[in-house]
Design a protein around this motif. Sequence first.
Motif, PDB file in Angstrom:
ATOM      1  N   ILE A 182       0.839  -1.212   0.000  1.00 39.73           N
ATOM      2  CA  ILE A 182       0.000   0.000   0.000  1.00 39.73           C
ATOM      3  C   ILE A 182       0.870   1.257   0.000  1.00 39.73           C
ATOM      4  CG2 ILE A 182      -1.921  -1.161   1.120  1.00 39.73           C
ATOM      5  CD1 ILE A 182      -1.081   0.167   3.751  1.00 39.73           C
ATOM      6  N   GLY A 183       2.173   1.050  -0.317  1.00 40.94           N
ATOM      7  CA  GLY A 183       3.059   2.188  -0.466  1.00 40.94           C
ATOM      8  C   GLY A 183       3.470   2.842   0.833  1.00 40.94           C
ATOM      9  N   ARG A 184       3.517   2.094   1.913  1.00 35.81           N
ATOM     10  CA  ARG A 184       3.876   2.677   3.208  1.00 35.81           C
ATOM     11  C   ARG A 184       4.973   1.863   3.892  1.00 35.81           C
ATOM     12  NH1 ARG A 184      -1.811   4.042   6.321  1.00 35.81           N
ATOM     13  NH2 ARG A 184      -3.079   4.597   4.493  1.00 35.81           N
ATOM     14  N   LYS A 185       5.585   2.522   4.877  1.00 39.11           N
ATOM     15  CA  LYS A 185       6.509   1.825   5.758  1.00 39.11           C
ATOM     16  C   LYS A 185       5.698   1.119   6.835  1.00 39.11           C
ATOM     17  CE  LYS A 185      10.209   5.220   5.086  1.00 39.11           C
ATOM     18  NZ  LYS A 185      11.089   6.214   5.764  1.00 39.11           N
ATOM     19  N   VAL A 186       6.343   0.206   7.549  1.00 36.92           N
ATOM     20  CA  VAL A 186       5.649  -0.550   8.600  1.00 36.92           C
ATOM     21  C   VAL A 186       5.084   0.406   9.648  1.00 36.92           C
ATOM     22  CG1 VAL A 186       5.922  -2.263  10.430  1.00 36.92           C
ATOM     23  CG2 VAL A 186       7.082  -2.579   8.238  1.00 36.92           C
ATOM     24  N   ASN A 187       3.803   0.216   9.986  1.00 38.69           N
ATOM     25  CA  ASN A 187       3.093   1.002  11.006  1.00 38.69           C
ATOM     26  C   ASN A 187       3.029   2.498  10.668  1.00 38.69           C
ATOM     27  OD1 ASN A 187       2.598  -1.279  12.609  1.00 38.69           O
ATOM     28  ND2 ASN A 187       4.595  -1.097  13.606  1.00 38.69           N
ATOM     29  N   GLU A 188       2.988   2.768   9.361  1.00 36.76           N
ATOM     30  CA  GLU A 188       2.806   4.162   8.928  1.00 36.76           C
ATOM     31  C   GLU A 188       1.295   4.406   8.753  1.00 36.76           C
ATOM     32  OE1 GLU A 188       3.739   7.095   5.121  1.00 36.76           O
ATOM     33  OE2 GLU A 188       4.757   5.143   5.260  1.00 36.76           O
ATOM     34  N   ILE A 241      -8.255  -1.074   7.290  1.00 33.15           N
ATOM     35  CA  ILE A 241      -8.487  -0.574   5.934  1.00 33.15           C
ATOM     36  C   ILE A 241      -7.759   0.755   5.771  1.00 33.15           C
ATOM     37  CG2 ILE A 241     -10.184   0.175   4.225  1.00 33.15           C
ATOM     38  CD1 ILE A 241     -12.250  -1.546   5.624  1.00 33.15           C
ATOM     39  N   PRO A 242      -6.814   0.857   4.823  1.00 32.37           N
ATOM     40  CA  PRO A 242      -6.157   2.134   4.566  1.00 32.37           C
ATOM     41  C   PRO A 242      -7.174   3.155   4.071  1.00 32.37           C
ATOM     42  CG  PRO A 242      -5.003   0.325   3.483  1.00 32.37           C
ATOM     43  CD  PRO A 242      -6.309  -0.209   3.942  1.00 32.37           C
ATOM     44  N   VAL A 243      -6.920   4.425   4.381  1.00 33.20           N
ATOM     45  CA  VAL A 243      -7.856   5.469   3.988  1.00 33.20           C
ATOM     46  C   VAL A 243      -8.063   5.492   2.477  1.00 33.20           C
ATOM     47  CG1 VAL A 243      -6.017   7.213   3.852  1.00 33.20           C
ATOM     48  CG2 VAL A 243      -8.397   7.942   4.226  1.00 33.20           C
ATOM     49  N   GLU A 244      -7.038   5.128   1.702  1.00 30.68           N
ATOM     50  CA  GLU A 244      -7.135   5.136   0.244  1.00 30.68           C
ATOM     51  C   GLU A 244      -8.127   4.093  -0.272  1.00 30.68           C
ATOM     52  OE1 GLU A 244      -2.879   6.266   1.385  1.00 30.68           O
ATOM     53  OE2 GLU A 244      -4.363   4.742   1.962  1.00 30.68           O
ATOM     54  N   ARG A 246     -11.018   3.181   1.412  1.00 28.15           N
ATOM     55  CA  ARG A 246     -12.324   3.288   2.059  1.00 28.15           C
ATOM     56  C   ARG A 246     -13.384   3.700   1.035  1.00 28.15           C
ATOM     57  NH1 ARG A 246     -12.191   6.689   7.548  1.00 28.15           N
ATOM     58  NH2 ARG A 246     -14.442   6.405   7.181  1.00 28.15           N
ATOM     59  N   PHE A 247     -14.335   2.805   0.793  1.00 27.42           N
ATOM     60  CA  PHE A 247     -15.405   3.086  -0.162  1.00 27.42           C
ATOM     61  C   PHE A 247     -16.301   4.228   0.305  1.00 27.42           C
ATOM     62  CE2 PHE A 247     -15.297  -1.587  -1.719  1.00 27.42           C
ATOM     63  CZ  PHE A 247     -14.174  -1.302  -2.460  1.00 27.42           C
ATOM     64  N   ASP A 248     -16.504   4.347   1.622  1.00 29.16           N
ATOM     65  CA  ASP A 248     -17.419   5.396   2.107  1.00 29.16           C
ATOM     66  C   ASP A 248     -16.880   6.774   1.794  1.00 29.16           C
ATOM     67  OD1 ASP A 248     -15.313   4.857   3.882  1.00 29.16           O
ATOM     68  OD2 ASP A 248     -16.431   5.687   5.592  1.00 29.16           O
ATOM     69  N   LEU A 249     -15.579   6.985   1.898  1.00 28.62           N
ATOM     70  CA  LEU A 249     -14.981   8.286   1.600  1.00 28.62           C
ATOM     71  C   LEU A 249     -14.991   8.562   0.110  1.00 28.62           C
ATOM     72  CD1 LEU A 249     -11.942   8.431   4.058  1.00 28.62           C
ATOM     73  CD2 LEU A 249     -14.264   9.351   4.355  1.00 28.62           C
ATOM     74  N   GLN A 250     -14.836   7.499  -0.717  1.00 31.38           N
ATOM     75  CA  GLN A 250     -14.876   7.678  -2.153  1.00 31.38           C
ATOM     76  C   GLN A 250     -16.252   8.113  -2.609  1.00 31.38           C
ATOM     77  OE1 GLN A 250     -13.482   4.044  -3.940  1.00 31.38           O
ATOM     78  NE2 GLN A 250     -11.538   4.064  -2.820  1.00 31.38           N
ATOM     79  N   LYS A 251     -17.298   7.562  -1.971  1.00 32.60           N
ATOM     80  CA  LYS A 251     -18.666   7.959  -2.319  1.00 32.60           C
ATOM     81  C   LYS A 251     -18.928   9.405  -1.926  1.00 32.60           C
ATOM     82  CE  LYS A 251     -20.689   3.351  -1.965  1.00 32.60           C
ATOM     83  NZ  LYS A 251     -21.659   2.473  -1.229  1.00 32.60           N
ATOM     84  N   GLU A 252     -18.415   9.813  -0.752  1.00 30.49           N
ATOM     85  CA  GLU A 252     -18.596  11.192  -0.311  1.00 30.49           C
ATOM     86  C   GLU A 252     -17.923  12.159  -1.248  1.00 30.49           C
ATOM     87  OE1 GLU A 252     -17.208  11.479   3.650  1.00 30.49           O
ATOM     88  OE2 GLU A 252     -18.693  10.094   4.506  1.00 30.49           O
ATOM     89  N   ALA A 253     -16.717  11.776  -1.721  1.00 30.94           N
ATOM     90  CA  ALA A 253     -15.970  12.639  -2.625  1.00 30.94           C
ATOM     91  C   ALA A 253     -16.692  12.794  -3.954  1.00 30.94           C
ATOM     92  CB  ALA A 253     -14.571  12.086  -2.856  1.00 30.94           C
ATOM     93  N   ALA A 254     -17.374  11.694  -4.380  1.00 29.03           N
ATOM     94  CA  ALA A 254     -18.116  11.746  -5.647  1.00 29.03           C
ATOM     95  C   ALA A 254     -19.332  12.629  -5.498  1.00 29.03           C
ATOM     96  CB  ALA A 254     -18.517  10.348  -6.060  1.00 29.03           C
TER      97      ALA A 254
END
Length: 254
Positions: A182-188, A241-244, A246-254
């Motif tokens: 997911i493009g992160r370091k451990v525990n980022e 679940i990484p923030v990237e 999250r379906f709920d945030l994607q729907k809000e953004a749309a």
Amino acid sequence: MAKLNVVIPAVEVEVNGQKYRKVEREAKTGDIVKITDFIVPDFIEDGGFYEVVRIDSCGYPQIFDEDGDECYLCKDAYEVYEKVAEPATPQYRKVMKEEYEEATKPKPNVSVGDKVRIIRYQCNWTEGTIVTITEPDVGGVGKTARAVSEDGRIFLTDYDSFELLSAEELAQIAEEAKWAKIGRKVNEFKRGDLVRVLRTMGASSLRKGQIVEVAVPDGTTEPEVFVGNGGTRYAGVELIIPVEQRFDLQKEAA
């Protein structure tokens, strides 16, 4: 051959430095026999030891009597003693220091599927490369293994060029790989991540196992998270679940 002078320790005898042991079998050429029949001719001594020079066509052992003549023995007239094999004399040679160190160096006990770390440049694998053993002992001499890297390259590697990874190191590698996806370091953690509470840190508004949202990440596994009243509390967490994603945030953004 005339009567032999022997030393008799229990069931063994010694002739000219060669030991013989009493056995329960028929005599063979090269054995020695002890005469046990008290009724013997003058040219054979009762209780004497004689060498079997051959076995005749009737199966009787032949010896040389006291007069130097060959004669045969009846099968109930003697005990049989065979040669005792002497241990081989060990052969020694001078060993150089480098040869000794190489021979006594602990060899990795690896199996197919084990993961090892390259610690010395080897066949285009740089130091630190993690590879998987596919053939532990190439050639059967205990010096070389065959392995494959994550990108599919297969090479040979000497035993002194890699180290076996411990269970802790393997767990760390797996954890790093999971976060790297997911493009992160451990525990980022990031604001908006959904996480599971592992430790409530004394917050009465949290319970272990509760799913909450990260409010303020601080580079540790104990960020501030949102609680039900709109406030925040510190908690020990694990990513769900990484923030990237999250379906709920994607729907809000749309």
